[in-house]
Structures are given as C-alpha cells and as structure tokens.
Design an enzyme around this catalytic site. Sequence first.
Site, short mmCIF file in Angstrom:
data_model
loop_
_atom_site.label_atom_id
_atom_site.label_comp_id
_atom_site.label_asym_id
_atom_site.label_seq_id
_atom_site.Cartn_x
_atom_site.Cartn_y
_atom_site.Cartn_z
N ASP A 56 0.83 -1.21 0.00
CA ASP A 56 0.00 0.00 0.00
C ASP A 56 0.86 1.26 0.00
O ASP A 56 0.36 2.38 -0.09
CB ASP A 56 -1.02 0.00 1.15
CG ASP A 56 -0.39 -0.02 2.53
OD1 ASP A 56 0.86 -0.09 2.62
OD2 ASP A 56 -1.15 0.05 3.53
N SER A 57 2.21 1.07 0.01
CA SER A 57 3.13 2.19 -0.22
C SER A 57 2.91 2.77 -1.61
O SER A 57 3.44 3.85 -1.91
CB SER A 57 4.57 1.74 -0.05
OG SER A 57 4.83 0.60 -0.85
N ASP A 95 -1.21 -6.44 -0.37
CA ASP A 95 -1.18 -5.75 0.93
C ASP A 95 -2.59 -5.29 1.26
O ASP A 95 -3.17 -4.45 0.55
CB ASP A 95 -0.24 -4.54 0.80
CG ASP A 95 0.37 -4.13 2.12
OD1 ASP A 95 0.16 -4.83 3.13
OD2 ASP A 95 1.08 -3.11 2.13
N LYS A 125 -0.90 -9.72 2.97
CA LYS A 125 -0.17 -9.23 4.15
C LYS A 125 -1.07 -8.28 4.92
O LYS A 125 -1.84 -7.52 4.31
CB LYS A 125 1.11 -8.50 3.72
CG LYS A 125 1.85 -7.84 4.88
CD LYS A 125 3.19 -7.27 4.47
CE LYS A 125 3.13 -5.87 3.89
NZ LYS A 125 2.58 -4.86 4.82
N GLU A 127 -1.08 -5.74 8.72
CA GLU A 127 -0.24 -5.14 9.76
C GLU A 127 -0.81 -5.41 11.15
O GLU A 127 -2.03 -5.39 11.34
CB GLU A 127 -0.15 -3.62 9.55
CG GLU A 127 0.53 -3.22 8.25
CD GLU A 127 0.62 -1.71 8.06
OE1 GLU A 127 0.23 -0.94 8.98
OE2 GLU A 127 1.08 -1.29 6.98
N GLU A 194 9.54 -3.98 10.35
CA GLU A 194 9.85 -2.66 9.77
C GLU A 194 10.25 -1.67 10.86
O GLU A 194 9.57 -1.55 11.90
CB GLU A 194 8.64 -2.12 9.00
CG GLU A 194 8.90 -0.73 8.42
CD GLU A 194 7.87 -0.24 7.42
OE1 GLU A 194 6.92 -0.98 7.11
OE2 GLU A 194 8.04 0.89 6.93
O1 KIV Z 1 3.53 -1.17 1.61
C1 KIV Z 1 4.72 -1.52 1.66
O2 KIV Z 1 5.54 -1.17 0.80
C2 KIV Z 1 5.15 -2.33 2.78
C3 KIV Z 1 6.61 -2.63 2.89
C4 KIV Z 1 7.32 -1.46 3.40
C5 KIV Z 1 6.87 -3.84 3.71
O3 KIV Z 1 4.36 -2.72 3.58
#
Ligand code: KIV
Length: 310
Positions: A56-57, A95, A125, A127, A194
């Site tokens: 989600d970055s 994500d 994934k 969090e 992280e």
């Molecule tokens: O969204 C992302 O890029 C991440 C990584 C930093 C692990 O969660």
Amino acid sequence: MSSYSKKAETSKRPKMTAPKVRARKGGDKLRMVTAYDHPGAVIADRAGADIILVGDSVANVVLGHEDTLSMTVNAMIHHTAAVSRANPSALVVGDMPWLSYHTSPEDTVQNAGRFVQEGGAGAVKLEGGAKRVEMITAVLDAEIPVMGHIGLTPQSVNQMGGYRVQGRNVGPAYEMISDARALAEAGVFAIVLEGIPDVLAEIITNEVAVPTIGIGAGNNTDGQVLVFHDLLGLHDGHLPKFVRQYAKLADDATAAMEQFFADVQSGAFPGPDETYVMDEESAQLLRDMTDGGYAGLIGDDLMADEAMER
Ligand code: KIV
C-alpha cells in the site's frame, strides 16, 4: 496505440509459493521488493525476486499521498491484478489496506479473497501483532496464506504520532517479541519487521520458526525488502535512513526526456528508422492528385489502408 501491447517476458524460474517461502527459514536470504504494475513486476521478477509485495506504499510513491490510509481494497486489487498479469515466478503478496481487516472476520475473509480471486495474489499481508490473530485465523481458514507485519506499521501512523522507529525501549520491544510469537503461532508464513533496532530484529528472528523479512531492521533477518521506487531512485522525496539507492532512474528519465524534447525542437526526431513510408509511385500519385484537383476521383482501392507494422 501503446508500445506496451506486446507483453514483456518474466523469468522462467519455478513458481514461488508461501510454503516455499516458509521453508527458507534460516536458509538463503529471501529477496522481496514492492511493485505496483506490470512493467515493475517484470523488472522485479527478472532481477530474481522471491516475493513481489503489492504494497500500500503505492499510495506514497505512485499516487502522491502523504500516508497509506486512503488506499481501498478496490484500488489495491487494481494494482495487484496488474502485477499478477506479468505472471511472475515470484510469489505475489497483496497488501490489505487499512480498514479491510479491522471490522469482522467475515469482512476480512471477503476482502482477502478478492486479492486472490480478482488480484491473482498467492497471499495477503496485514499489519499488527497479537490483536490481529482472530482475523489471521479466519483468513487462513479460507486457505489464504498470510504474511504478518510488525514494528513501524504505516497504517498506524496516527496512533504512533508519525513514522517513528519502534521498539527502542525494553517494554515495547518485549511486547513486539510476543506479537511475533503470536503471529507465528497463528500460522503466518513470514513476518515483515519494519523500522526497529537490529538487535530486536535478531531476537525476533531467533524466536520465531517463520522467516522474518526486514526493512529498516538491520542485517540479521531471514530476508530484506525495499520499496521499488526508493531502491531505484524513481523519486527525489524523503528517503528513510535504511534505504540504499541502487540507481537514480528519475535523473536518467529526466535526462532522456530532455533529449527527446531537444530532438523534437531540432527536427532530429523522428528519423528515417522511426518513420512509416509509402512507395514512391503512390506518393507521387497522391501529390499529383492533391496538386491537380483529382480529389473526386479517389477510388476505394486507393483508399485501402495497409495494416501498420510495428
Ligand atoms: O507497503 C509496503 O511497501 C510495505 C513494505 C514497506 C513492507 O508494507
């Protein structure tokens, strides 16, 4: 017409899966990188990624947001599907965005399932630590592998009061070790660590039976991940201390585009190699017709267009 209508080839390695990632604990270091689109996935896969995280970055490095909180399941699936269409050998991990796994196990499973059905992901994934176990268990019960993510969790930016290194004090560090244990016991196949001190990452890595993948967590994890645009220098925004830039592609791209514009101005572009031609006889006929007022005499056969070869 796009020059991307022909698909680029990805690597031809055996397909990576969540169980294969899990089995790499303590073995060859896992290579993970983010990607958000088809060309990015091709680059990552050709370079040898084990895991492509559709992170989600994307909110920060592609869409220009300050944080990741505006990402929706629909938006994340749009990017995940683009990555999956590259058919990478790497495992594609979708994500899950903020609020997509916070309300109920039912919603969480539905949302995770969309990453697989519509996005083509092989895993998701999410969090958070022990407090996520109920949701993780529900997703695992639906046969979807889950990757954990603890430490500096960007979706908690408001609660953390900014993007700060986590676990610097003994209390929170100990809690993080418990979180890692809870995730591993719940059945995640790997855990992203992280923004934490290297010693804490080392202890967690020794404590849990699943691979840890670090980003800003030192060198004693089972693998590393970086954000695509950070490592390739595709933006000139703020870079965290833990990023190593392996290229400066934004500078290269600007220079290339400046050259294109200069060539347009000078007339050097396009050249003969970049130009479609007509046979000289037809060209002369066309000139004569337009010069001499033959327009009304153009027949169907002369109007037939040839398919353009690219
Ligand atoms: O969204 C992302 O890029 C991440 C990584 C930093 C692990 O969660």
